[in-house]
Design a protein around this motif. Sequence first.
Motif, PDB file in Angstrom:
ATOM      1  N   ILE B  13      12.872   1.863  -0.780  1.00 22.91           N
ATOM      2  CA  ILE B  13      11.981   2.376  -1.591  1.00 22.91           C
ATOM      3  C   ILE B  13      12.140   3.710  -2.147  1.00 22.91           C
ATOM      4  N   VAL B  14      12.470   4.583  -1.115  1.00 22.20           N
ATOM      5  CA  VAL B  14      12.688   5.975  -1.664  1.00 22.20           C
ATOM      6  C   VAL B  14      13.986   6.016  -2.518  1.00 22.20           C
ATOM      7  N   HIS B  15      15.144   5.399  -2.406  1.00 20.01           N
ATOM      8  CA  HIS B  15      16.140   5.416  -3.125  1.00 20.01           C
ATOM      9  C   HIS B  15      16.124   4.864  -4.528  1.00 20.01           C
ATOM     10  N   LYS B  16      14.872   3.785  -4.537  1.00 16.70           N
ATOM     11  CA  LYS B  16      15.007   3.213  -6.000  1.00 16.70           C
ATOM     12  C   LYS B  16      14.202   4.259  -6.824  1.00 16.70           C
ATOM     13  N   HIS B  17      13.714   5.146  -6.231  1.00  9.93           N
ATOM     14  CA  HIS B  17      12.857   6.168  -7.061  1.00  9.93           C
ATOM     15  C   HIS B  17      13.524   7.472  -7.285  1.00  9.93           C
ATOM     16  N   LEU B  18      14.530   7.755  -6.387  1.00 10.68           N
ATOM     17  CA  LEU B  18      15.252   9.282  -6.605  1.00 10.68           C
ATOM     18  C   LEU B  18      16.384   8.868  -7.721  1.00 10.68           C
ATOM     19  N   PRO B  19      15.818   9.959  -8.828  1.00  3.66           N
ATOM     20  CA  PRO B  19      16.964   9.915 -10.123  1.00  3.66           C
ATOM     21  C   PRO B  19      18.507  10.090  -9.494  1.00  3.66           C
ATOM     22  N   ALA B  20      19.025   8.935 -10.071  1.00  2.00           N
ATOM     23  CA  ALA B  20      20.402   8.887  -9.495  1.00  2.00           C
ATOM     24  C   ALA B  20      21.406   9.923  -9.979  1.00  2.00           C
ATOM     25  N   ASP B  21      20.967  10.821 -11.192  1.00  2.00           N
ATOM     26  CA  ASP B  21      21.928  11.489 -12.154  1.00  2.00           C
ATOM     27  C   ASP B  21      21.464  13.135 -11.915  1.00  2.00           C
ATOM     28  N   GLN B  22      20.484  13.359 -10.813  1.00  2.00           N
ATOM     29  CA  GLN B  22      20.168  14.849 -10.591  1.00  2.00           C
ATOM     30  C   GLN B  22      20.637  15.332  -9.336  1.00  2.00           C
ATOM     31  N   ASN B  23      21.323  14.682  -8.668  1.00  2.00           N
ATOM     32  CA  ASN B  23      21.997  15.080  -7.397  1.00  2.00           C
ATOM     33  C   ASN B  23      20.851  15.802  -6.313  1.00  2.00           C
ATOM     34  N   LEU B  24      19.992  14.949  -6.376  1.00  2.00           N
ATOM     35  CA  LEU B  24      18.911  15.441  -5.375  1.00  2.00           C
ATOM     36  C   LEU B  24      18.909  14.748  -4.027  1.00  2.00           C
ATOM     37  N   SER B  25      18.358  15.387  -3.169  1.00  2.00           N
ATOM     38  CA  SER B  25      18.192  14.800  -1.879  1.00  2.00           C
ATOM     39  C   SER B  25      16.911  14.731  -1.319  1.00  2.00           C
ATOM     40  N   VAL B  26      16.485  13.685  -0.731  1.00  2.00           N
ATOM     41  CA  VAL B  26      15.126  13.614  -0.279  1.00  2.00           C
ATOM     42  C   VAL B  26      14.939  14.616   1.108  1.00  2.00           C
ATOM     43  N   LYS B  27      13.767  15.363   0.941  1.00  2.00           N
ATOM     44  CA  LYS B  27      13.418  16.274   1.920  1.00  2.00           C
ATOM     45  C   LYS B  27      12.177  15.962   2.729  1.00  2.00           C
ATOM     46  N   LYS B  28      11.526  15.162   2.009  1.00  2.00           N
ATOM     47  CA  LYS B  28      10.150  14.810   2.914  1.00  2.00           C
ATOM     48  C   LYS B  28       9.495  13.475   2.053  1.00  2.00           C
ATOM     49  N   ILE B  29       8.935  12.623   3.227  1.00  2.00           N
ATOM     50  CA  ILE B  29       8.590  11.370   2.661  1.00  2.00           C
ATOM     51  C   ILE B  29       6.946  11.148   3.273  1.00  2.00           C
ATOM     52  N   ARG B  30       6.143  11.242   2.179  1.00  2.00           N
ATOM     53  CA  ARG B  30       4.820  11.182   2.565  1.00  2.00           C
ATOM     54  C   ARG B  30       4.265   9.492   2.464  1.00  2.00           C
ATOM     55  N   LEU B  31       3.831   9.361   3.538  1.00  2.00           N
ATOM     56  CA  LEU B  31       3.233   7.802   3.681  1.00  2.00           C
ATOM     57  C   LEU B  31       1.838   7.732   3.813  1.00  2.00           C
ATOM     58  N   ARG B  32       1.163   6.935   3.268  1.00  2.00           N
ATOM     59  CA  ARG B  32      -0.217   6.336   3.570  1.00  2.00           C
ATOM     60  C   ARG B  32      -0.290   5.190   4.566  1.00  2.00           C
ATOM     61  N   VAL B  33      -0.700   5.465   5.842  1.00  2.00           N
ATOM     62  CA  VAL B  33      -0.775   4.361   6.919  1.00  2.00           C
ATOM     63  C   VAL B  33      -2.178   4.020   7.304  1.00  2.00           C
ATOM     64  N   GLY B  34      -2.479   3.097   7.260  1.00  2.00           N
ATOM     65  CA  GLY B  34      -3.947   2.433   7.796  1.00  2.00           C
ATOM     66  C   GLY B  34      -3.847   2.156   9.078  1.00  2.00           C
ATOM     67  N   GLU B  35      -5.039   2.391   9.712  1.00  2.00           N
ATOM     68  CA  GLU B  35      -5.071   2.247  11.201  1.00  2.00           C
ATOM     69  C   GLU B  35      -4.942   0.916  11.654  1.00  2.00           C
ATOM     70  N   PHE B  36      -5.109  -0.146  10.931  1.00  2.00           N
ATOM     71  CA  PHE B  36      -5.048  -1.639  11.083  1.00  2.00           C
ATOM     72  C   PHE B  36      -3.598  -1.964  11.228  1.00  2.00           C
ATOM     73  N   THR B  37      -2.680  -1.124  11.018  1.00  2.00           N
ATOM     74  CA  THR B  37      -1.347  -1.642  10.513  1.00  2.00           C
ATOM     75  C   THR B  37      -0.521  -1.950  11.960  1.00  2.00           C
ATOM     76  N   ALA B  38      -0.956  -1.503  12.896  1.00  2.00           N
ATOM     77  CA  ALA B  38       0.005  -1.271  14.157  1.00  2.00           C
ATOM     78  C   ALA B  38       1.229  -0.760  14.263  1.00  2.00           C
ATOM     79  N   ILE B  39       1.192   0.517  13.262  1.00  2.00           N
ATOM     80  CA  ILE B  39       2.408   1.315  13.112  1.00  2.00           C
ATOM     81  C   ILE B  39       2.218   2.313  14.128  1.00  2.00           C
ATOM     82  N   ILE B  40       3.028   2.860  15.113  1.00  2.00           N
ATOM     83  CA  ILE B  40       3.078   3.882  15.737  1.00  2.00           C
ATOM     84  C   ILE B  40       3.949   5.077  14.968  1.00  2.00           C
ATOM     85  N   PRO B  41       3.318   6.311  14.686  1.00  2.00           N
ATOM     86  CA  PRO B  41       3.691   7.370  13.948  1.00  2.00           C
ATOM     87  C   PRO B  41       4.982   7.777  14.582  1.00  2.00           C
TER      88      PRO B  41
END
Lengths: 224, 113
Positions: B13-41
């Motif tokens: 998802i991050v790469h889909k949204h990162l403009p390809a022509d600006q030579n950017l690299s991703v430094k931080k990803i901010r997620l919203r995670v619900g407590e029911f999702t059984a995801i361990i941070p």
Amino acid sequence: MVDEVKLIEIKEDIQADNRLVAENLRQEMSRQKTFLINLMSSPGSGKTSTIISTVEALKGDLSFAVIEADIDSKLDAEKVAARGIKAVQLKTGGFCHLDASMVSKGLQEVDFARFDVVIIENVGNLVCPAEFDTGAIMNAMILSVPEGDDKPLKYPLMFSVCDVLLINKIDYLEFSDFDMLAVKQRVLGLNPRIRIYEISAKTGEGIDVWASWLKQTVDRFVRS
Amino acid sequence: MHELSIAVQIIEIVHKHLPADQNLSVKKIRLRVGEFTAIIPESLRLCIDTITRETADAGVELEIIEIPAQVKCRQCFSVSKIEPPYLICASCGSQQVDIISGRELLVENIEAE
């Protein structure tokens, strides 16, 4: 010079891709009139033997194929195939669940359009499979008597995403303090729409009632 | 328990949204995670670190905004915050509740430079 930090808003559901694949799969199943069941439960609840007794009860009425998911074993597929049922094994390679694209691969391998019903035997786990839409027309789960009557309290999400609950191994009831009424109340509290059948895949008790409901449901689906 | 497949989807998802022509690299990803999702941070962080190792995304920071688990009771109609996995109304103790928040799993935004 300080590099400029650029904030890019995304707000995209991480499961959106999987849900899209699942939705396409469901439409394809509806076009081909193949009823796809996602069967979930904890390990050892009797998924494979329930599949075998269901298929045998409906022999002559409906044709079945089975997609077996396992972290790394062919045992279940061999057990099902030994009964003359078409089966393919998907190795999930360490994954704890199946997603829609894995199911799609399994469906192609099994040549699904030749069958009335395809049953996915999901990975034995009451947590992760509940989170992933597989593209199935119906979600079903098994809770077996020896697992205990507290499972709906501990794994509520699984019980809330299923259309059908099969309570298996009822031949163990007399040796156990499993409270059938309490389980049904807990499950219906979570999910008032769920249908509950009591079965024993081993003795065959209750299989006819569940199988005849399944037959009616598949018939309705085919006619729709 | 299924953090690895979630981590793979996040990076896609991050790469889909990162403009390809600006030579950017991703430094931080901010997620919203619900407590029911059984995801361990911690486990998700480890999976992100592992799959980005020796790629342009190596060292990317993960910020997780936790969304509380809330239910609405079908008996007393109150909305309460609850402790997953138990689905019980915090006001009246009824089990006849509907989840109103806590199942979210979103890439909110990213910081790139």
